[in-house]
Motif scaffolding. Structure first.
Motif, PDB file in Angstrom:
ATOM      1  N   THR A 229      -5.730   4.288   3.642  1.00 25.06           N
ATOM      2  CA  THR A 229      -5.622   5.653   2.661  1.00 25.06           C
ATOM      3  C   THR A 229      -5.257   6.944   3.324  1.00 25.06           C
ATOM      4  OG1 THR A 229      -7.298   4.115   1.374  1.00 25.06           O
ATOM      5  CG2 THR A 229      -6.773   6.840   0.815  1.00 25.06           C
ATOM      6  N   LEU A 230      -5.857   7.302   4.558  1.00 28.93           N
ATOM      7  CA  LEU A 230      -5.547   8.763   5.099  1.00 28.93           C
ATOM      8  C   LEU A 230      -4.244   8.413   5.716  1.00 28.93           C
ATOM      9  CD1 LEU A 230      -8.978   9.313   6.805  1.00 28.93           C
ATOM     10  CD2 LEU A 230      -7.895   9.984   4.481  1.00 28.93           C
ATOM     11  N   LEU A 231      -3.439   7.530   5.912  1.00 26.92           N
ATOM     12  CA  LEU A 231      -2.081   7.413   6.551  1.00 26.92           C
ATOM     13  C   LEU A 231      -1.042   7.273   5.572  1.00 26.92           C
ATOM     14  CD1 LEU A 231      -2.887   5.386   9.977  1.00 26.92           C
ATOM     15  CD2 LEU A 231      -2.734   7.972   9.562  1.00 26.92           C
ATOM     16  N   TYR A 232      -1.453   6.537   4.459  1.00 24.36           N
ATOM     17  CA  TYR A 232      -0.567   6.305   3.280  1.00 24.36           C
ATOM     18  C   TYR A 232       0.153   7.573   2.830  1.00 24.36           C
ATOM     19  CZ  TYR A 232       1.173   4.881  -1.338  1.00 24.36           C
ATOM     20  OH  TYR A 232       1.962   4.188  -2.368  1.00 24.36           O
ATOM     21  N   GLN A 233       1.553   7.594   2.471  1.00 17.54           N
ATOM     22  CA  GLN A 233       2.182   8.601   2.304  1.00 17.54           C
ATOM     23  C   GLN A 233       1.831  10.078   2.950  1.00 17.54           C
ATOM     24  OE1 GLN A 233       4.899   7.547   1.260  1.00 17.54           O
ATOM     25  NE2 GLN A 233       5.402   8.034  -0.800  1.00 17.54           N
ATOM     26  N   ASN A 234       1.200  10.043   4.202  1.00 15.31           N
ATOM     27  CA  ASN A 234       1.047  11.264   4.773  1.00 15.31           C
ATOM     28  C   ASN A 234       2.095  11.760   5.692  1.00 15.31           C
ATOM     29  OD1 ASN A 234      -0.271  13.110   6.344  1.00 15.31           O
ATOM     30  ND2 ASN A 234      -2.234  12.424   6.314  1.00 15.31           N
ATOM     31  N   HIS A 235       2.982  12.525   4.923  1.00 19.06           N
ATOM     32  CA  HIS A 235       4.175  12.874   5.438  1.00 19.06           C
ATOM     33  C   HIS A 235       4.069  13.796   6.519  1.00 19.06           C
ATOM     34  CE1 HIS A 235       6.723  10.818   2.641  1.00 19.06           C
ATOM     35  NE2 HIS A 235       5.868  11.304   1.634  1.00 19.06           N
ATOM     36  N   ALA A 236       3.357  14.802   6.665  1.00 17.31           N
ATOM     37  CA  ALA A 236       3.005  15.790   7.632  1.00 17.31           C
ATOM     38  C   ALA A 236       2.539  14.849   8.858  1.00 17.31           C
ATOM     39  CB  ALA A 236       1.903  16.732   7.135  1.00 17.31           C
ATOM     40  N   LEU A 237       1.534  13.984   8.733  1.00 16.76           N
ATOM     41  CA  LEU A 237       1.059  13.351  10.059  1.00 16.76           C
ATOM     42  C   LEU A 237       1.969  12.523  10.569  1.00 16.76           C
ATOM     43  CD1 LEU A 237      -1.333  12.822  11.886  1.00 16.76           C
ATOM     44  CD2 LEU A 237      -2.380  11.403  10.223  1.00 16.76           C
ATOM     45  N   HIS A 238       2.642  11.667   9.752  1.00 19.00           N
ATOM     46  CA  HIS A 238       3.718  10.729   9.955  1.00 19.00           C
ATOM     47  C   HIS A 238       4.752  11.553  10.834  1.00 19.00           C
ATOM     48  CE1 HIS A 238       7.387   8.238   9.981  1.00 19.00           C
ATOM     49  NE2 HIS A 238       6.405   7.053  10.194  1.00 19.00           N
TER      50      HIS A 238
END
Length: 330
Positions: A229-238
């Protein structure tokens, strides 16, 4: 049971396995080496398969990748989307992969006596309503010695996570640097039923049905209870995954995820496995009981607009919050 008109599976979505470090961790869990993915590990373990069947094959990327590394010689697959099947056939021909595709609803799929030495499920079986029936069909297609290889979501149906698991997600998100935090909204069952009622429809039943018809050769839980959940669609972190701060945050999220899985193995969301059909299948009476149970379950859901289980506390609370937002916006 199919997606709404205009719904697309292949878009610019960021999933946790779009992060290089997550893939390295998954590789290590499955193969023992962070630089060896499960496609190559499958070939290394079993050699080249002559003819593989792909469940809900979509645009055919899985069979093309396996063909390119020499893991399969031929491919067959089925899907409910004629557009995706057209793309799969075209791109298979472009690389010289002998492939045949059938337009079919997986819930009523008939193998018509065909046999294969490999069946592959990559994120596909969690879309199957008649999960017992299709698992049985796969076992029959593979005969005595075929291999069933899977990388799939096996967590809570329709992403209706438990109170404890969701609490951990919320708490972990709050500890992240502000630019890497995401806006958390509990997965809406109402929205899911509208856009794609097949999504994670019986994901949590996969392992139970698998063990009815197959003997496992490898089963590897991959976690995801916090990280997914925390990585899903996390554009900044990706975008920052290879920067020192971003890499450190990903490492911390994955460490928390692994620790949660160790303490709460039932919260596992994703698994990899390889399995062979059982030498002796359940008797006719047992098979009949499972068929009747599945039919009754699906008929009851049809009468209740696609709902299988009573609403949980989180669904109710977040539903009320969404209703308040909608009233305020109007």
């Amino acid at each position: 049971m199919k997606p709404a008109e205009g719904f697309e599976y292949y878009g610019n979505t960021i999933y946790w396995n779009n992060y290089d470090r997550v893939c390295q961790i998954h590789n290590t869990l499955i193969t023992g080496r962070e630089d060896l993915d499960w496609f190559r590990y499958l070939k290394q373990s079993y050699g080249t398969f002559d003819h593989a069947f792909f469940v809900n094959c979509g645009n055919g990327w899985v069979e093309r990748d396996l063909f390119r590394i020499g893991a399969i010689r031929r491919a067959s697959g089925s899907d409910i989307s004629p557009e995706l099947l057209e793309q799969a056939a075209k791109e298979a021909a472009a690389i010289g992969l002998p492939a045949s595709y059938a337009l079919a609803d997986v819930n009523a799929f008939d193998a018509q006596g065909a046999t294969y030495d490999l069946a592959v499920n990559v994120g596909a079986m969690h879309h199957v309503a008649y999960i017992d029936r299709m698992t049985r069909v796969l076992a029959q297609m593979l005969g005595r010695d075929g291999i069933y290889a899977t990388f799939d979501y096996v967590g809570a149906h329709r992403n209706q996570y438990s109170w404890e698991m969701w609490s951990k997600i919320v708490e972990m998100n709050n500890t992240l640097p502000p630019r890497f935090r995401i806006e958390l909204r509990y997965p809406s069952l109402h929205v899911m039923l509208h856009t794609d009622p097949s999504e994670a429809v019986h994901s949590e039943l996969q392992e139970e049905c698998l063990r009815r018809y197959f003997d496992l050769e490898q089963y590897t839980p991959l976690g995801g209870s916090i990280a997914y959940t925390l990585l899903y669609q996390n554009h900044a972190l990706h975008a920052a995954q290879h920067e020192p701060e971003g890499a450190a945050v990903i490492e911390r999220i994955m460490a928390a995820d692994a620790a949660h899985l160790e303490r709460h193995p039932r919260d596992n969301l994703f698994s990899y496995w390889t399995a062979r059909p059982k030498r002796e299948m359940p008797n006719r009476a047992v098979l009949g009981r499972w068929e009747n149970e599945e039919r009754a379950r699906e008929e009851a859901a049809q009468r209740d607009a696609g709902r299988y289980y009573p609403a949980g506390a989180l669904e109710i609370l977040y539903g009320e919050m969404e209703a308040l937002r909608a009233r305020a916006a109007s």
